[in-house]
Every structure is written in structure tokens, then in C-alpha cells.
Motif scaffolding. Structure first.
Motif, PDB file in Angstrom:
ATOM      1  N   ALA A   1       0.839  -1.200   0.000  1.00  0.00           N
ATOM      2  CA  ALA A   1       0.000   0.000   0.000  1.00  0.00           C
ATOM      3  C   ALA A   1       0.877   1.255   0.000  1.00  0.00           C
ATOM      4  CB  ALA A   1      -0.929   0.008   1.211  1.00  0.00           C
TER       5      ALA A   1
ATOM      6  N   LYS B   1      -9.702   0.456   4.490  1.00  0.00           N
ATOM      7  CA  LYS B   1      -8.978  -0.437   3.578  1.00  0.00           C
ATOM      8  C   LYS B   1      -9.010   0.061   2.121  1.00  0.00           C
ATOM      9  CE  LYS B   1      -9.957  -4.273   6.562  1.00  0.00           C
ATOM     10  NZ  LYS B   1     -10.464  -5.599   6.760  1.00  0.00           N
TER      11      LYS B   1
ATOM     12  N   TRP C   1      -6.814   0.139  -0.036  1.00  0.00           N
ATOM     13  CA  TRP C   1      -5.970  -0.644  -0.928  1.00  0.00           C
ATOM     14  C   TRP C   1      -6.720  -1.822  -1.564  1.00  0.00           C
ATOM     15  CZ3 TRP C   1      -5.130   0.159   4.258  1.00  0.00           C
ATOM     16  CH2 TRP C   1      -5.513  -0.878   5.108  1.00  0.00           C
TER      17      TRP C   1
END
Length: 155
Positions: A61, A123, A125
Motif C-alpha cells: 500500500a 482499507k 488498498w
């Protein structure tokens, strides 16, 4: 007479000890931002906590890579200053980081810690749950290096 001298000597020693462990700065000069009594310890603790949270973010990430690099860099500067908490050490950290006074650095560190926790929750990513509509992102593909003034202001 000797009792008074001993008391004065003890008071002077207490003042010297306090001067090495407490801030002498009275104001940050920023409304609403009080002088922190132990800024280097607070920075160490917050940077360490942030790194622990970032370990939970996937290494691929981009957010983790950039946040981790900045946090490690700042933590290294704070650790290089040593364990004390003198005004000289604090000013050394402030000048090396060039990102504001110690109290502002603490706010920045705390904000990054909160953001890292939110990133774990959101989240970003991961893939989207639904595919974007066709052409939804096309306006954002224009980059400044390929854009002319006529492109930005069509007639």
C-alpha cells in the motif's frame, strides 16, 4: 543561620533539578496550543504507536510506504536528540524536522496515528465493491504535463 543556608542550598538544588526536567518555555505563541511538559517522550510514544498500526497495512500500500517512511525519519531525529527533555534538545528536533514547534509536531503525529487507524478501517488498498461507471474517471486522466490552457478552458 546554618539552617537557613541549608534550606536555600536545598531549594537551589531543587530548582536546578527542575530546570533539567521541566520546560522553561511559557507559551507556544499559538492560541489554544499549550506548552507540552514532555514533548520528546510524547513524540516517541506516538511515532512508535503509529508504526505498530502501519504494520497492519499491507506492505504494498502506497499509504503505508509513505507514512512509514516519514514516521521512521521523524522518530530517528527524536531518538537522536537523546532521552533528556531540555529546551536545547527540543529545539534541535524542531530545527531538524522543520515542521513546526514541538507541540505542532505532537499534533501532526497524533493526527497521523488517527488516520492510520481509519485507513485500517476503510482499507482503501482493496478493490472496489462495485466497478466504476464507464468514463467515470476520465476527467482525472488529464495531467498538467500534457494539458494546455485551451484544454482547461474550452470555448
Amino acid at each position: 543561620m546554618f539552617r537557613a543556608t541549608r534550606r536555600v542550598l536545598a531549594a537551589a538544588q531543587a530548582i536546578n533539578k527542575a530546570a533539567t526536567t521541566h520546560r522553561t518555555k511559557l507559551s507556544t505563541g499559538i492560541t489554544g496550543l499549550a506548552v507540552h511538559p514532555d514533548p520528546l517522550h510524547a513524540l516517541r510514544a506516538t511515532y512508535t504507536s503509529t508504526l505498530k498500526v502501519l504494520e497492519q497495512v499491507p506492505a504494498s500500500a502506497v499509504y503505508r510506504q509513505s507514512a512509514e517512511a516519514i514516521t521512521r525519519e521523524r522518530l530517528a531525529v527524536v531518538e537522536q536528540a537523546g532521552e533528556g527533555n531540555t529546551e536545547e534538545q527540543i529545539e534541535q528536533v524542531e530545527s531538524k524536522l522543520e515542521a513546526g514547534i514541538a507541540e505542532e509536531l505532537i499534533q501532526q503525529a497524533e493526527d497521523e496515528l488517527k488516520l492510520a487507524s481509519k485507513m485500517l478501517e476503510y482499507k482503501p488498498w482493496e478493490d472496489l465493491e462495485e466497478a466504476p461507471a464507464p468514463g467515470q474517471w476520465e476527467p482525472f486522466r488529464i495531467t498538467p504535463s500534457t494539458t494546455t490552457a485551451d484544454d482547461l478552458h474550452p470555448k
